[in-house]
Design an enzyme around this catalytic site. Structure first.
Site, PDB file in Angstrom:
ATOM      1  N   CYS A 135      18.146   7.067 -37.338  1.00  0.00           N
ATOM      2  CA  CYS A 135      17.187   7.944 -38.018  1.00  0.00           C
ATOM      3  C   CYS A 135      16.744   8.973 -36.998  1.00  0.00           C
ATOM      4  O   CYS A 135      16.372   8.599 -35.882  1.00  0.00           O
ATOM      5  CB  CYS A 135      15.995   7.118 -38.505  1.00  0.00           C
ATOM      6  N   HIS A 177      16.995   3.894 -47.417  1.00  0.00           N
ATOM      7  CA  HIS A 177      16.393   4.440 -46.195  1.00  0.00           C
ATOM      8  C   HIS A 177      15.422   5.576 -46.524  1.00  0.00           C
ATOM      9  O   HIS A 177      14.300   5.617 -46.004  1.00  0.00           O
ATOM     10  CB  HIS A 177      17.527   4.931 -45.278  1.00  0.00           C
ATOM     11  N   GLU A 178      15.842   6.474 -47.419  1.00  0.00           N
ATOM     12  CA  GLU A 178      15.006   7.640 -47.737  1.00  0.00           C
ATOM     13  C   GLU A 178      13.795   7.258 -48.584  1.00  0.00           C
ATOM     14  O   GLU A 178      12.690   7.775 -48.363  1.00  0.00           O
ATOM     15  CB  GLU A 178      15.842   8.712 -48.452  1.00  0.00           C
ATOM     16  N   HIS A 181      11.167   5.968 -46.450  1.00  0.00           N
ATOM     17  CA  HIS A 181      10.380   7.034 -45.808  1.00  0.00           C
ATOM     18  C   HIS A 181       9.206   7.460 -46.692  1.00  0.00           C
ATOM     19  O   HIS A 181       8.119   7.749 -46.194  1.00  0.00           O
ATOM     20  CB  HIS A 181      11.257   8.260 -45.541  1.00  0.00           C
TER      21      HIS A 181
HETATM   22 ZN    ZN Z   1      15.108   8.220 -41.448  1.00  0.00          ZN
END
Ligand code: ZN
Length: 221
Positions: A135, A177-178, A181
């Site tokens: 990341c 993953h996004e 976030h």
């Molecule tokens: Zn990331």
């Protein structure tokens, strides 16, 4: 051309403020771990915001930043914007350094640009897959992260139209993953902590090796 390896393939995005992409991702003002914005739950985008030119400019800026990095996904908080917006794109050229076997193991295929606004993610089935992630908000490192193999994401597109996407493999990993976030979660919160290492170390040990061998090195089934 900058070649991606298996471990940097998911290194995600950066911020480009100039029309011309910077030459090196390190030149970009990427929000790094420790910044509060990465730990907030991002705000839903309102219909008024969606209809504004500012919102379209944000999506364009996110897309440009993702491509400049280069990365395969980006969430608005990584550009210091605490809104529930993500972009994802996995171009074939970013996969050129991986072998057919590596691509098959990761279930990684080219994905055209997708924009999700106010997404909700639901795992499909029970299968999970563990592999290295990076990341750009944790610049220079990678670690093994267990993710759902298949997910369904619902939300709006950049024009405010409802959309649903059911997907498996690497794009499902990127999406998880996004969406993390947008909830203030980083892969650091989910990683196999013993596997956390610098990108040069991880590459030196594991680049090109079968996933089973990588996982066995950390006792991961
Ligand atoms: Zn990331």
């Amino acid at each position: 051309m900058r070649r991606l390896t298996a471990v940097t393939a998911l290194a995600l995005a950066a911020c480009a403020t100039a029309p011309r992409p910077p030459e090196k991702p390190m030149d970009l003002p990427i929000v790094q771990t420790g910044a509060e914005v990465l730990r907030l739950r991002a705000q839903p985008v309102t219909p008024e915001q969606l209809a504004s030119p500012d919102f379209q400019a944000l999506v364009a800026r996110m897309t440009a930043a993702m491509r400049a990095a280069p990365g395969v996904g980006l969430a608005a908080p990584q550009l210091s914007v605490s809104l529930q917006v993500l972009v994802l794109e996995d171009r074939a050229e970013l996969q050129a350094s991986l072998t057919k076997e590596e691509l098959a193991e990761r279930e990684r295929v080219p994905v055209p640009l997708r924009v999700f606004v106010n997404p909700t993610l639901t795992p499909i089935g029970e299968e999970q897959a563990t592999f290295f992630e990076g990341c750009l908000s944790v610049s220079g490192y990678a670690a093994l992260v267990k993710r759902w193999r298949e997910v369904e994401v619902t939300g709006l597109d950049e024009r405010g139209q409802p959309q649903t996407w059911r997907v498996r493999g690497w794009p499902a990993r990127i999406l998880q993953h996004e969406v993390d976030h947008l909830n203030g979660t980083l892969y650091l919160d989910r990683m196999v902590s013993r596997s956390f290492g610098t990108l040069p170390q991880v590459k030196a040990r594991f680049a090109g090796k079968p996933a089973a061998e990588v996982l066995a090195a950390f006792g991961v089934e």
